[in-house]
Design a protein around this motif. Structure first.
Motif, short mmCIF file in Angstrom:
data_model
loop_
_atom_site.label_atom_id
_atom_site.label_comp_id
_atom_site.label_asym_id
_atom_site.label_seq_id
_atom_site.Cartn_x
_atom_site.Cartn_y
_atom_site.Cartn_z
N VAL A 42 0.84 -1.19 0.00
CA VAL A 42 0.00 0.00 0.00
C VAL A 42 0.88 1.24 0.00
N GLY A 43 0.27 2.39 -0.28
CA GLY A 43 1.00 3.64 -0.26
C GLY A 43 0.28 4.71 -1.04
N ASN A 44 0.74 5.96 -0.88
CA ASN A 44 0.20 7.07 -1.66
C ASN A 44 0.52 6.89 -3.14
N PRO A 45 -0.26 7.51 -4.04
CA PRO A 45 0.14 7.52 -5.45
C PRO A 45 1.50 8.21 -5.62
N SER A 96 -5.37 7.99 2.34
CA SER A 96 -5.78 7.76 3.73
C SER A 96 -6.74 6.59 3.77
N LEU A 97 -7.14 6.21 4.97
CA LEU A 97 -8.13 5.15 5.14
C LEU A 97 -9.54 5.71 5.24
N ASP A 103 -11.33 3.49 -5.26
CA ASP A 103 -10.05 2.80 -5.12
C ASP A 103 -9.65 2.69 -3.64
N GLU A 104 -9.78 3.80 -2.91
CA GLU A 104 -9.43 3.78 -1.49
C GLU A 104 -10.38 2.87 -0.72
N ALA A 105 -11.64 2.78 -1.14
CA ALA A 105 -12.58 1.88 -0.46
C ALA A 105 -12.14 0.43 -0.60
N PHE A 138 1.09 10.52 7.16
CA PHE A 138 -0.32 10.55 7.56
C PHE A 138 -0.96 9.18 7.34
N PHE A 139 -0.82 8.66 6.14
CA PHE A 139 -1.36 7.34 5.82
C PHE A 139 -0.64 6.26 6.62
#
Length: 737
Positions: A42-45, A96-97, A103-105, A138-139
């Protein structure tokens, strides 16, 4: 707010300093090794997550969809040093969660173990951009609070060092309480140490909460936390979920059963406001306060230079005039190379297909079996396989533009134009993806937050000329457009024609989007927030893996859908048989046999509808068959002209098209004007059942999804027919055909 002593208050002494910057915390207890270690990446774009995924798994990857949705699922594997098979799932990029996008869901569902057919991961590998650690933490802090084994891959360390950023990795390990591995994924640096850290992660202590909430916030959220714990959340995720839900107006479906949740959330918000806190900003304030303290102890920065290399490049690439010149020049180079660079490989494939057809044909007795193998399977499938080098080149160029960082600049450049049609530059990313395939392009529209903008983007993405149209374009351009040199040989008329087809679809997509945004999908304009990644040299290994994966998908389609349709079309073109007339020439007998067959009869039923466009029944049948996949048009024409043991490669097919005569007039049946009209038809027509299916899914499914898919199919078909009619009949009036 300062972090609690257990997490961030301790300072590293010389005694507990790691021997090197990628130290892995020692094992604290033996743990049973599972048969398959499941890892979520996982990770930020724009953190290099996909590059790291490729570095970990190599070519041992498979691409599919998550169960029940159209989000692409990338999964790969490797063998650990102890022989354990490690399965790596590359989750969509997330900030973030809070699940602000589909996509994040999906990422949230998998990380919480609620994903359909996706087990809870054993280890979470969070990929963070070392150059932008503040935003990435943050994430990361949210992931650490899930209570799962976590490894932090601190990627793009080379870019951080070049920017004068120094990160004290051992201190960061102490601050976070998890393993931190510096990596440079594009060069494979740190990958083996990351694999070792993954194998050890399940044996290490789980991370604890990294910051403490103010007493007033803890008191206000206690009733909400109690409801969440009763609903099945563990204590740590329950507290984190309570904090997250303060900014959520509608709790997710999995919390619908918690009937006391909504009133308790409202009560918590009121109590926090009375205590002087903003509920919707509380989580961000707490986390960034903690992040600021961590960075002050971990990161040192050299004095920033006034102007970086990226700044100097962007001054030209994003220029209001030169930026467009560069963009159009790049597109011209891409499409010209499709004709020039791919030719030697195409010739080799054509030769191999021709040799295979002759070899099998000579070894089989005359009859239906030989006709099926040579004229059906080899002529049909082979006429599509010959375009594999061109499709691979297209994906190679798209990969180069993405990995280098230019694709985001193109979106930024397009923002001003997109805003004029009611969208913003972020919608251009799915549209650019549509050049490869409309299906992932439509799925990429999930990154567009506004529902009206997302739907308008979905409705126009299929107008972008995808790689499936490429065989149609190249067949017709190669047959009817001369390779006349232009601009001193830099460009040819063939390449210019190809570029014109792509530009035609793009310009029309913008116009149709403007129409939708002013009628069915009115909505407010929103500013674009887009991160411009730094320029990077693309990784050759990463490009190879990406192009190979797409080539495999194309070959799989050729070996399944196109093969099956080629067999069906051969049968329709062969039966029922016409009574042979020995007094007629073989070419005339072949034409009569085709017209007497089931395929010919179907074609003659279709012909009155397509004759005003300059098309005959053979083109009409091929258009209908290509609804399964656009490239089936070429294989259908190959099957039709392969009957009677005609040539079975694309060169022979082009010759047959040029030599074809209209039985009514004796003149050429296919002319350059007919070819242009046919290409224009394929620019606009939605001849792809996969695109229809994904549109239904992405627009809500059920009756609503089918309504939007029907609108999309109908307007594109009307546009295709009207445009092809205008081209052909207008050309005839001008004396061009």
């Amino acid at each position: 707010m300062s972090p609690p002593p257990a997490a961030a208050g301790r300072r590293r002494s010389s005694a507990d300093a790691a021997p090197d910057a990628s130290a892995v915390p020692p094992l604290v207890a033996p743990a049973a090794t599972p048969a398959v270690l499941r890892v979520a990446l996982v990770g930020n774009p724009n953190t290099g997550k996909s590059t790291l995924f490729n570095a970990l798994t190599g070519l041992r990857q498979k691409v599919g969809n998550f169960a029940g949705v159209t989000v692409e699922r990338h999964e790969g594997s490797y063998r650990g040093s102890d022989g354990t098979r490690v399965s790596v799932l590359d989750l969509p990029g997330s900030y973030s969660l809070s699940a602000g996008s589909p996509d994040e869901a999906i990422a949230l569902e998998v990380l919480l173990g609620r994903g359909r057919d996706t087990p809870l991961p054993d280890v979470i590998v969070c990929v963070a951009d070392a150059q932008h650690l503040e935003r990435n933490l943050f994430f990361t802090s949210q992931l650490l609070e899930l209570g799962r084994p976590v490894v932090l891959a601190l990627n793009q360390m080379d870019a951080a060092e070049a920017a004068g950023i120094r990160i004290d990795v051992p201190e960061l390990i102490h601050e976070l309480g998890v393993t931190v591995i510096p990596t440079v994924a594009k060069r494979g640096e740190g990958v083996e140490r990351l694999k070792l850290a993954i194998s050890r992660a399940t044996s290490l202590p789980r991370p604890q909460r990294l910051f403490a909430m103010p007493p007033a916030a803890a008191d206000a959220l206690a009733p909400v936390t109690a409801v969440l714990e009763a609903a099945g959340f563990d204590p740590m995720p329950a507290a984190m979920e309570a904090l997250r839900l303060l900014a959520v107006t509608r709790p997710e479906s999995h919390l619908a059963a918690a009937t006391d949740l909504r009133p308790r959330l409202e009560a918590a918000r009121d109590q926090l406001r009375r205590a002087g806190h903003a509920p919707e900003r509380l989580e961000a304030e707490l986390r960034y306060d903690w992040i600021g303290g961590v960075l002050s102890r971990v990161v040192t920065r050299a004095e920033r230079r006034a102007r970086t290399a990226s700044d100097r490049i962007d001054a030209v690439v994003l220029h209001r005039v030169w930026g467009w010149v560069i963009f159009l020049a790049l597109m011209a180079v891409v499409f010209q190379s499709i004709f020039t660079w791919a030719t030697p490989v195409q010739d080799a494939i054509e030769g191999a297909i021709s040799w295979l057809g002759q070899t099998l044909g000579s070894g089989l007795p005359a009859g239906d079996l030989r006709s099926l193998v040579v004229d059906g399977v080899i002529a049909g499938v082979g006429s599509v396989l010959v375009f594999l080098p061109q499709i691979a080149l297209l994906f190679l160029f798209i990969g180069l533009l993405e990995d280098s960082g230019y694709m985001a600049r193109a979106a930024f450049l397009m923002d001003a134009l997109m805003r004029r049609v009611g969208l913003h530059g972020k919608s251009f990313i799915p549209m650019l993806s549509g050049y490869a395939c409309a299906v992932p392009g439509i799925m990429a529209a999930r990154t567009v937050e506004n529902p009206e903008d997302r739907l308008a983007t979905i409705m126009v993405v299929p107008l972008m000329s995808c790689s499936a149209r490429l065989p149609v374009y190249t067949l017709l351009i190669g047959a009817f457009v001369p390779a006349t040199a232009l601009l001193g040989g830099i460009l040819s008329l063939q390449g210019l024609t190809m570029l014109a087809m792509y530009l035609l679809g793009t310009v029309t997509a913008l116009g149709v989007a403007a129409l939708f945004k002013r009628t069915l999908l009115r909505g407010p304009m929103r500013p674009m927030i887009l991160e411009l990644p730094p320029y990077r040299w693309p990784s050759a290994r990463n490009l190879l893996i990406g192009v190979t994966g797409r080539a495999k998908l194309f070959l799989r389609k050729a070996g399944t859908v196109i093969l099956a349709l080629s067999v069906v079309l051969w049968a329709l073109a062969t039966y029922p048989r016409a009574t042979p007339n020995p007094g007629l020439a073989p070419e005339v007998q072949q034409e009569q046999a085709l017209e007497h067959s089931a395929l010919g009869r179907i074609g003659h039923l279709i012909e009155p509808a397509v004759r005003p466009l300059g098309f005959d029944w053979k083109i009409g049948v091929s258009i209908g068959a290509s609804f399964a996949a656009r490239e089936v048009f070429v294989s259908t024409m190959g099957t039709i002209y392969g009957v009677g043991e005609a040539g079975n490669d694309v060169t022979a097919l082009r010759a047959k098209l040029r030599d074809e005569r209209d039985p009514r007039t004796g003149q050429a049946a296919y002319t350059p004007l007919v070819a242009v009209a046919l290409m224009v038809f394929y620019v606009y027509a939605l001849m792809c059942m996969s695109t229809v299916a994904v549109t239904v899914r992405e627009t809500g499914g059920g009756r609503e999804g089918w309504r939007w898919a029907a609108i999309q199919f109908a307007y594109m078909l009307a546009l295709a027919y009207g445009a092809a009619l205008l081209v052909y009949q207008g050309g005839r009036l001008l004396g061009l055909g």
